[in-house]
Design an enzyme around this catalytic site. Sequence first.
Site, PDB file in Angstrom:
ATOM      1  N   THR A  47     -22.938  30.396 -46.100  1.00 22.15           N
ATOM      2  CA  THR A  47     -22.277  30.930 -44.912  1.00 22.15           C
ATOM      3  C   THR A  47     -20.923  31.490 -45.332  1.00 22.15           C
ATOM      4  O   THR A  47     -20.573  31.460 -46.520  1.00 22.15           O
ATOM      5  CB  THR A  47     -22.083  29.838 -43.840  1.00 22.15           C
ATOM      6  OG1 THR A  47     -21.027  28.952 -44.264  1.00 22.15           O
ATOM      7  CG2 THR A  47     -23.361  29.034 -43.626  1.00 22.15           C
ATOM      8  N   CYS A  48     -20.148  31.957 -44.363  1.00 26.87           N
ATOM      9  CA  CYS A  48     -18.836  32.517 -44.706  1.00 26.87           C
ATOM     10  C   CYS A  48     -17.891  31.455 -45.249  1.00 26.87           C
ATOM     11  O   CYS A  48     -16.933  31.774 -45.961  1.00 26.87           O
ATOM     12  CB  CYS A  48     -18.224  33.206 -43.496  1.00 26.87           C
ATOM     13  SG  CYS A  48     -18.017  32.134 -42.062  1.00 26.87           S
ATOM     14  N   ASN A  49     -18.140  30.192 -44.927  1.00 28.56           N
ATOM     15  CA  ASN A  49     -17.225  29.130 -45.349  1.00 28.56           C
ATOM     16  C   ASN A  49     -17.806  28.180 -46.386  1.00 28.56           C
ATOM     17  O   ASN A  49     -17.102  27.278 -46.845  1.00 28.56           O
ATOM     18  CB  ASN A  49     -16.772  28.307 -44.143  1.00 28.56           C
ATOM     19  CG  ASN A  49     -15.728  29.028 -43.318  1.00 28.56           C
ATOM     20  OD1 ASN A  49     -14.839  29.666 -43.874  1.00 28.56           O
ATOM     21  ND2 ASN A  49     -15.842  28.957 -42.008  1.00 28.56           N
ATOM     22  N   ARG A  50     -19.065  28.369 -46.775  1.00 30.43           N
ATOM     23  CA  ARG A  50     -19.650  27.423 -47.739  1.00 30.43           C
ATOM     24  C   ARG A  50     -20.836  28.033 -48.468  1.00 30.43           C
ATOM     25  O   ARG A  50     -21.538  28.912 -47.934  1.00 30.43           O
ATOM     26  CB  ARG A  50     -20.086  26.134 -47.045  1.00 30.43           C
ATOM     27  CG  ARG A  50     -21.280  26.278 -46.142  1.00 30.43           C
ATOM     28  CD  ARG A  50     -21.708  24.952 -45.507  1.00 30.43           C
ATOM     29  NE  ARG A  50     -20.698  24.478 -44.576  1.00 30.43           N
ATOM     30  CZ  ARG A  50     -19.966  23.370 -44.761  1.00 30.43           C
ATOM     31  NH1 ARG A  50     -20.170  22.610 -45.814  1.00 30.43           N
ATOM     32  NH2 ARG A  50     -19.063  23.011 -43.874  1.00 30.43           N
ATOM     33  N   HIS A  85     -23.813  13.895 -46.736  1.00 30.84           N
ATOM     34  CA  HIS A  85     -23.135  15.195 -46.662  1.00 30.84           C
ATOM     35  C   HIS A  85     -23.947  16.180 -45.830  1.00 30.84           C
ATOM     36  O   HIS A  85     -23.398  16.875 -44.955  1.00 30.84           O
ATOM     37  CB  HIS A  85     -22.917  15.761 -48.069  1.00 30.84           C
ATOM     38  CG  HIS A  85     -22.341  17.144 -48.067  1.00 30.84           C
ATOM     39  ND1 HIS A  85     -21.021  17.404 -47.771  1.00 30.84           N
ATOM     40  CD2 HIS A  85     -22.931  18.354 -48.283  1.00 30.84           C
ATOM     41  CE1 HIS A  85     -20.806  18.710 -47.812  1.00 30.84           C
ATOM     42  NE2 HIS A  85     -21.945  19.304 -48.119  1.00 30.84           N
ATOM     43  N   GLY A 115      -5.036  46.558 -25.527  1.00 28.72           N
ATOM     44  CA  GLY A 115      -5.069  46.295 -26.962  1.00 28.72           C
ATOM     45  C   GLY A 115      -6.498  46.368 -27.467  1.00 28.72           C
ATOM     46  O   GLY A 115      -7.434  46.026 -26.749  1.00 28.72           O
ATOM     47  N   GLN A 121     -22.744  27.207 -34.787  1.00 34.34           N
ATOM     48  CA  GLN A 121     -23.445  28.180 -35.621  1.00 34.34           C
ATOM     49  C   GLN A 121     -24.072  27.542 -36.854  1.00 34.34           C
ATOM     50  O   GLN A 121     -25.129  27.971 -37.318  1.00 34.34           O
ATOM     51  CB  GLN A 121     -22.473  29.287 -36.034  1.00 34.34           C
ATOM     52  CG  GLN A 121     -23.159  30.494 -36.665  1.00 34.34           C
ATOM     53  CD  GLN A 121     -22.183  31.619 -36.966  1.00 34.34           C
ATOM     54  OE1 GLN A 121     -20.970  31.422 -36.941  1.00 34.34           O
ATOM     55  NE2 GLN A 121     -22.702  32.782 -37.258  1.00 34.34           N
ATOM     56  N   MET A 129      -8.151  40.191 -31.820  1.00 33.86           N
ATOM     57  CA  MET A 129      -8.124  39.224 -30.723  1.00 33.86           C
ATOM     58  C   MET A 129      -8.750  39.809 -29.460  1.00 33.86           C
ATOM     59  O   MET A 129      -9.462  39.120 -28.725  1.00 33.86           O
ATOM     60  CB  MET A 129      -6.686  38.790 -30.434  1.00 33.86           C
ATOM     61  CG  MET A 129      -6.120  37.847 -31.484  1.00 33.86           C
ATOM     62  SD  MET A 129      -7.010  36.275 -31.558  1.00 33.86           S
ATOM     63  CE  MET A 129      -6.438  35.516 -30.047  1.00 33.86           C
ATOM     64  N   GLN A 159     -27.712  28.166 -38.897  1.00 37.22           N
ATOM     65  CA  GLN A 159     -27.662  28.613 -40.292  1.00 37.22           C
ATOM     66  C   GLN A 159     -28.435  27.659 -41.196  1.00 37.22           C
ATOM     67  O   GLN A 159     -29.134  28.089 -42.129  1.00 37.22           O
ATOM     68  CB  GLN A 159     -26.204  28.723 -40.753  1.00 37.22           C
ATOM     69  CG  GLN A 159     -25.450  29.858 -40.074  1.00 37.22           C
ATOM     70  CD  GLN A 159     -23.948  29.780 -40.293  1.00 37.22           C
ATOM     71  OE1 GLN A 159     -23.387  28.687 -40.479  1.00 37.22           O
ATOM     72  NE2 GLN A 159     -23.288  30.919 -40.253  1.00 37.22           N
TER      73      GLN A 159
END
Length: 423
Positions: free
Chosen positions: A49-52, A98, A189, A115, A193, A119
């Site tokens: 994933t994007c973080n792991r 884990h 804007g 999410q 965000m 995944q």
Amino acid sequence: MQLVVLGLNHRSAAVEVRERFSFEKNEVSAALNRLYEYDKISECVILSTCNRTEIYAVLEEVESPKPYMLQLLKDLKHADMIDESAFFFYEDRDCIEHLFRVSASLDSLVLGEGQILSQLKGAYITAYSSGFTGTVFNILFQRAIGVGKKVRTNTGIANTPVSVSYTAVNLAEDSLDKPLADATVLILGAGTMSELTATHLQAKGVKTIFVSNRTFTKAETLAKKFNGRAIKLDCFVEQAVDADILITSTGAPHYIINEKEARRIAELRHGRPIVMIDIAVPRDIDPRVADIDGIYLFNIDALESVVEENKQQREDEAKRAEPIIHEAIEELLDKLSYLSVRPMMALLADKADRIRRRELHRALAKLPHISDKERRIMDSMSRMIVRKMLREPMIHFNEIAGTEEEGVYWDLFKDMFSLEKEG
């Protein structure tokens, strides 16, 4: 059998390191196909994933499993070198714990995010479809997915928003006197965000979104993503007269909405309330606007205080997830201990089938143009060969089961086929 995981995540490695070892979806399938070259790996799942990035594996008697897994990752990613300090490595029970914590989103950057469970399902299905899960990982990953669902159902870990944009949408929903899906939203804007906020609004059912920005083309681009409409910045006051919610995130160095403009909007609305949410730093809306009748103003400080409160609530709910995880670990260990003392012929059948699947995939990789029917014929043929080869030994072993000869045959088959005798 050795149950292991090698990985890195947002805690162990910087983003530039995580990027080097991440796998795109098509890369995962290609990597799994390459694993047939590694005789010591009997089952494998790759979660990226994007973080792991994590590689779960069932190994067959590897003397030094961590260096083996590091070399495996190095080969799969064509890396010249690997900084071992960026990686974590767990075996057996620690590996199971884990995985369960990952599935329950206790190991996520945003505690309780949903999410990761989808995944994890995707990673398992990809490995299953590639023929790289067997008895152990089918049990382990199905149980992990069940644990993730149970934690989300039995705790409130996912019940409170912990991002500024999502909190803004929730506050707007709570402040309206009509369903959010029926609201008209004006966003000032067109940055990140604003896009995140529009995403949350659309997920809540909002259909009418207007976007205004100093650069009109950017407003058009963002509005198009959400089936909305772009308006010029100097026309936003007129549009605000018909809006139920106004959200600002422009990055301007001065107030976009001052007290005078806000009073004009309120007067033109003839008492109809409007919710204004200022998520910009520096602020887009003069704080004195909060004193005007009919205007409900929330600024970034109010939003961040809610976010911090919600984060604490999630941490409290995470503590309630721990007993669920530990109970599931004990149940799974009992299951796996049962598998380890299966009859010897079941161990032999498993090993034969792993070899069959490995060699079948190697053969199919060299025949990319054959039809699905031909693939099924080859798969069926290989199964029948294994079954017929093992038929006579199985019959004979059943005949001597329970006799004095059984122990002799255990030792004999263990040595002949490198089987692990336990129990």
